[in-house]
Scaffold this active site. Structure first.
Site, PDB file in Angstrom:
ATOM      1  N   ARG A 187      49.268 -34.273 -51.427  1.00 60.81           N
ATOM      2  CA  ARG A 187      48.698 -35.389 -52.166  1.00 60.81           C
ATOM      3  C   ARG A 187      47.189 -35.330 -52.330  1.00 60.81           C
ATOM      4  NH1 ARG A 187      51.051 -40.383 -48.990  1.00 60.81           N
ATOM      5  NH2 ARG A 187      51.102 -38.867 -47.285  1.00 60.81           N
TER       6      ARG A 187
ATOM      7  N   ARG B 144      54.491 -34.590 -58.815  1.00 53.74           N
ATOM      8  CA  ARG B 144      55.365 -35.513 -58.083  1.00 53.74           C
ATOM      9  C   ARG B 144      55.746 -36.698 -58.975  1.00 53.74           C
ATOM     10  NH1 ARG B 144      55.068 -38.124 -52.067  1.00 53.74           N
ATOM     11  NH2 ARG B 144      56.299 -39.964 -52.524  1.00 53.74           N
TER      12      ARG B 144
END
Length: 344
Positions: free
Chosen positions: A29, A38
């Site tokens: 992330r 994602r």
């Protein structure tokens, strides 16, 4: 040639002027390109089970940084799901599973031989990566260690002290050990399939090994790692194995010899000079920069990186963090770490 890859040379025991480098959770992330992929996948588990997109996020940090290794994008809790446990993720809180605390709970799990129908997309991701990675980049497969996976299966979630797993271990040892054996068998088959699909190295993540004390560490951290390593090396002679018994402390000493692994990954709670004297004497070590440096950066990052490289320069070493990179890390600090390792 595969033998010329920097990471494989370190795992074979070669000391190199510049250590190979990769980073736990390097696909994640902290990278904007990961967040975009994602979002395209829809959710975390959908990303894990989409071979094209899972391969894409695995390749992203290789394109950006030129790491010496790529690690398969997946999750250690796919094994429980493949065995029949319910698995879902709560945004901001992490994984949730149906719990295994009684014999009847355990009876609902399938045999280890049934995991592959669920996990076939993971093997396809490995096949894609083995074709698409640069020739100099080593492909690492992985699984969670049985103890760590069991802690989630017993508690149904991550816990700060692994209390539910320790309670079951002491109150119903037979059930606990039966569960551990099932996870161990499934892990051997899972990693073996990853190797068949193209993984050149496998890593066993025992994130909660440090909560096992005394004889319990030997029985439930060291012994399953030894069993998995022996089975994999029997099926796939020459396959290198990295073990990560996180927060093992002094028990890092002798862990490689006792388990047969080729490299011990170190967390950042151990001093590199101590680890060089007590752990690296048995072979390759991996680690162990504190992941907080990827957030804060600056001269402290440079100084600590240099200190670690210097401490391990007289033996085989793979530079890595002592834990996974966190979502709040600055991608520029990753580049600074790499430049420091490679350019001094």
């Amino acid at each position: 040639m595969a033998g010329q890859k920097k990471l494989l040379r370190a795992l074979a025991g070669e000391t190199q002027d510049v250590p190979p480098i990769w980073m736990m959770r390097q696909a994640g992330r902290y990278l904007p390109e990961y967040r975009a992929t994602r979002a395209e996948a829809g959710d975390f588990l959908s990303l894990c089970y989409n071979p094209e997109l899972a391969a894409e996020v695995t390749l992203q940090p290789i394109r950006r940084y030129g790491f010496d290794a790529a690690i398969l994008f997946a999750d250690i809790l796919l094994i429980p799901q493949a065995l029949g446990a319910d698995l879902w993720f709560v945004t901001g809180e992490g994984p949730r599973l149906s719990t295994i605390t009684t014999e009847s709970d355990f009876a609902k799990l399938g045999p280890a031989s049934d995991i592959h129908e669920t996990l076939n997309p993971i093997y396809e991701t490995v096949r894609i990566l083995s074709r698409e990675l640069p020739a100099e980049t080593t492909l690492i497969g992985f699984a969670g260690a049985p103890w760590t996976v069991a802690t989630y299966m017993i508690a149904g979630r991550g816990t700060p002290d692994q209390g539910p797993a320790h309670a079951l271990r002491m109150e119903n040892t037979a059930l606990f050990e039966t569960l551990l054996a099932r996870i161990t068998e499934a892990t051997i088959d899972y990693l073996s399939k990853q190797i068949e699909a193209g993984a050149e190295v496998v890593k066993i993540f025992d994130s909660w090994a440090g909560s096992l004390k005394g004889e319990a560490f030997q029985k439930y951290a060291l012994e399953p790692c030894r069993q998995i390593t022996a089975a994999l090396k029997e099926r796939h002679p020459g396959i290198p194995v990295i073990g990560f018994p996180r927060e093992a402390g002094e028990k890092y000493t002798g862990f490689a010899k006792a388990t047969g692994i080729d490299c011990v990954a170190l967390d950042n709670s151990v001093d590199p000079a101590w680890a060089a004297a007590h752990v690296q004497v048995d072979g390759c070590v991996q680690g162990n920069l504190a992941s907080r440096h990827m957030v804060s950066g600056g001269q402290d990052l440079v100084d600590d990186t240099r200190r670690i490289v210097e401490a391990f320069r007289n033996g085989p070493h793979i530079f890595n963090l002592g834990h996974g990179i966190t979502p709040d890390a600055d991608p520029a600090n990753v580049q600074l770490m790499i430049d420091t390792v490679r350019n001094g």
